[in-house]
Design an enzyme around this catalytic site. Sequence first.
Site, PDB file in Angstrom:
ATOM      1  N   ARG A   1      11.480  -5.053   6.908  1.00  0.00           N
ATOM      2  CA  ARG A   1      12.196  -4.895   5.642  1.00  0.00           C
ATOM      3  C   ARG A   1      13.696  -5.134   5.803  1.00  0.00           C
ATOM      4  O   ARG A   1      14.426  -5.196   4.838  1.00  0.00           O
ATOM      5  CB  ARG A   1      11.933  -3.482   5.109  1.00  0.00           C
TER       6      ARG A   1
ATOM      7  N   CYS B   1       0.820  -1.211   0.000  1.00  0.00           N
ATOM      8  CA  CYS B   1       0.000   0.000   0.000  1.00  0.00           C
ATOM      9  C   CYS B   1       0.859   1.268   0.000  1.00  0.00           C
ATOM     10  O   CYS B   1       2.064   1.223   0.179  1.00  0.00           O
ATOM     11  CB  CYS B   1      -0.916  -0.001   1.217  1.00  0.00           C
TER      12      CYS B   1
ATOM     13  N   HIS C   1       5.811   6.400  -2.463  1.00  0.00           N
ATOM     14  CA  HIS C   1       7.148   6.928  -2.784  1.00  0.00           C
ATOM     15  C   HIS C   1       7.039   8.391  -3.196  1.00  0.00           C
ATOM     16  O   HIS C   1       7.796   9.230  -2.732  1.00  0.00           O
ATOM     17  CB  HIS C   1       7.776   6.181  -3.964  1.00  0.00           C
TER      18      HIS C   1
ATOM     19  N   ALA D   1       2.954   1.895   3.063  1.00  0.00           N
ATOM     20  CA  ALA D   1       4.174   1.081   3.067  1.00  0.00           C
ATOM     21  C   ALA D   1       5.261   1.757   2.236  1.00  0.00           C
ATOM     22  O   ALA D   1       6.429   1.789   2.624  1.00  0.00           O
ATOM     23  CB  ALA D   1       3.883  -0.315   2.519  1.00  0.00           C
TER      24      ALA D   1
HETATM   25 FE1  CFM Z   1      13.115   0.474  -4.901  1.00  0.00          FE
HETATM   26 FE2  CFM Z   1      12.573  -1.865  -5.094  1.00  0.00          FE
HETATM   27 FE3  CFM Z   1      11.070  -0.215  -3.655  1.00  0.00          FE
HETATM   28 FE4  CFM Z   1      13.556  -0.899  -2.853  1.00  0.00          FE
HETATM   29 FE5  CFM Z   1      12.557  -2.856  -1.265  1.00  0.00          FE
HETATM   30 FE6  CFM Z   1      11.567  -3.740  -3.564  1.00  0.00          FE
HETATM   31 FE7  CFM Z   1      10.075  -2.163  -2.118  1.00  0.00          FE
HETATM   32 MO1  CFM Z   1      10.582  -4.574  -1.273  1.00  0.00          MO
HETATM   33  S1  CFM Z   1      14.498  -1.205  -4.681  1.00  0.00           S
HETATM   34  S2  CFM Z   1      12.543   0.980  -2.867  1.00  0.00           S
HETATM   35  S3  CFM Z   1      14.373  -1.713  -1.020  1.00  0.00           S
HETATM   36  S4  CFM Z   1      11.303  -0.351  -5.747  1.00  0.00           S
HETATM   37  S5  CFM Z   1      12.704  -4.755  -2.088  1.00  0.00           S
HETATM   38  S6  CFM Z   1      12.295  -3.849  -5.688  1.00  0.00           S
HETATM   39  S7  CFM Z   1       9.480  -3.875  -3.169  1.00  0.00           S
HETATM   40  S8  CFM Z   1      10.775  -2.591  -0.150  1.00  0.00           S
HETATM   41  S9  CFM Z   1       9.144  -0.289  -2.565  1.00  0.00           S
END
Ligand code: CFM
Length: 551
Positions: A103, A69, A203, A72
């Site tokens: 994580r 989500c 993000h 997160a």
């Molecule tokens: Fe970038 Fe990722 Fe992500 Fe990531 Fe992660 Fe991820 Fe993630 Mo899990 S590199 S920041 S450190 S997009 S592994 S592939 S899914 S937490 S949001």
Amino acid sequence: MSVKKETGAAGKISGSAEIRDEMLRKYPAKVARRRAKQIVVNKVEQAEQVPEILANTRTIPGILTMRGCAYAGCKGVVLGPTRDILQITHGPIGCGFYSWLTRRNQTRPKSDSLPNYMPYALSTDMQEEEIIFGGEKKLKKAIEEAVELFHPKAIGIFATCPVGLIGDDIHSAAREMEEKYPDINIFAFSCEGYKGVSQSAGHHIANNKVFSDVVGQKELPKEGEFRFNILGEYNIGGDAFEIERIIDACGMTLHSTFSGNSEYDEFASAHTADLNVVMCHRSINYMADMMEKKYGIPWFKINFIGAQACAKSLRKIAAYFGDEKLMERVETLIAGEMVEVERVRTEIAARCKGKTAMLFVGGSRAHHYQELFKEIGMTTMSAGYEFGHRDDYEGRKVLPSITVDADTRNIEELTVEADPARYRPRKNEAALAGLQDKDLRLGDYEGMMAEMKDNALIIDDLNHHEAEILLERYKPDVFCAGIKEKYVIQKSGVPLKQLHSYDYSGPYAGFKGAINFYREIDRLVNSKIFSYIKAPWDKNPELAGSYVWNK
Ligand code: CFM
């Protein structure tokens, strides 16, 4: 039918179109039409032209997705790895609790006396009473309590779904508390879980707020030569420690990392560095663009996953600074590190060559980790992101042609202009043009598909049904995904490597990380143990049910 044998030593992939059809056959017509746009047989043509894929759209209700989500993506992913911003989850206790260190992002304060709030999970623990009468009072009380206990430099407040549904104004609560505690920077993120189609929305929300309320707040440039920031590196399993070791050894200065092993002051003065390098494009490309516009800091994409990719990235950074001595130091370091990497790699490649992998992870790792598999002779048959956008698949060249839907329009696009006092071009036009010749690809990312083989199946937002078909048809030697997929896949007799949390291991970045990864993959794909597993659903008759009403 298994297509495994057909991959052969040359690593050619075939049978993908049939497998795609098989996946689509089970769906109702409307669902099949949509999924057909998200399951693509790869073909790389001139100028990195690849087929179009549908991405960053809502998961179809009823489908078991791998996604998370917006909360997160904001609190867990972008801000989570910062150790001295006190982070308060405004919501029921589950959101804060389940995002608490799962994580495996690590941190290491520069001295024992410096704060590290990461071992804490702070939450307002909303109850029915707050859901009905509002939770702002409780939030302000929580902030007061947290200030009493910790006296932090900065506090971040993170909204969960109910906060948006009942209409709590977390931003005015933050402002009010900031007036009460003027030496603490207090800011709030409207990152309610439902804010987007996946964690990707979180993000963007995190990037916006950190950019507007944190970056540029302090003028604390770090001492040292060749000062740059790494954007989109989160210190999972200690990756940042290995990257920092390498950068130190080259005599460069890492100013700030967003946000692995980071501190508030480093964010606040990140605008004083001379370069941004972007590791995870998906989670932080917004910050790179905004810092370029406001402060004149150029950016380019790098990747520290894979020994060769790491070497290439170091060379790119050295070429950007253009200092002969630095370039020499980088070459010496690479040569030194590669001795051990090559020794282990050759030994392991002999056992892993010709084996196959699949990667379904987040928004960048499904691409980055293919490097490590390539180095030990393994082919990636199929890969996809949970929440990547078209540019992460097809490259930033498609950005102008991406249609902005209502879900994306929900998330604020900040209007950014050059800072009248602090905008400072780091290189003149001629120097920038010269750098383009060196293949730095300033402000660009080629995406995952251009680097994958023809006929590889690229699948966006993979689900359980499609994963089962992948396993049956391709019979991969290793499947890379996360904890939600792990046990179903392993019970099917295929080893699963978690590429989110790294299971209990790491680092995998840099040179030492590459060695760790080769060794682990060797143990997984060459172990017989998984072939002895008989899935419970193969042993026992399936429980079938039917849905009957008005009988
Ligand atoms: Fe970038 Fe990722 Fe992500 Fe990531 Fe992660 Fe991820 Fe993630 Mo899990 S590199 S920041 S450190 S997009 S592994 S592939 S899914 S937490 S949001």
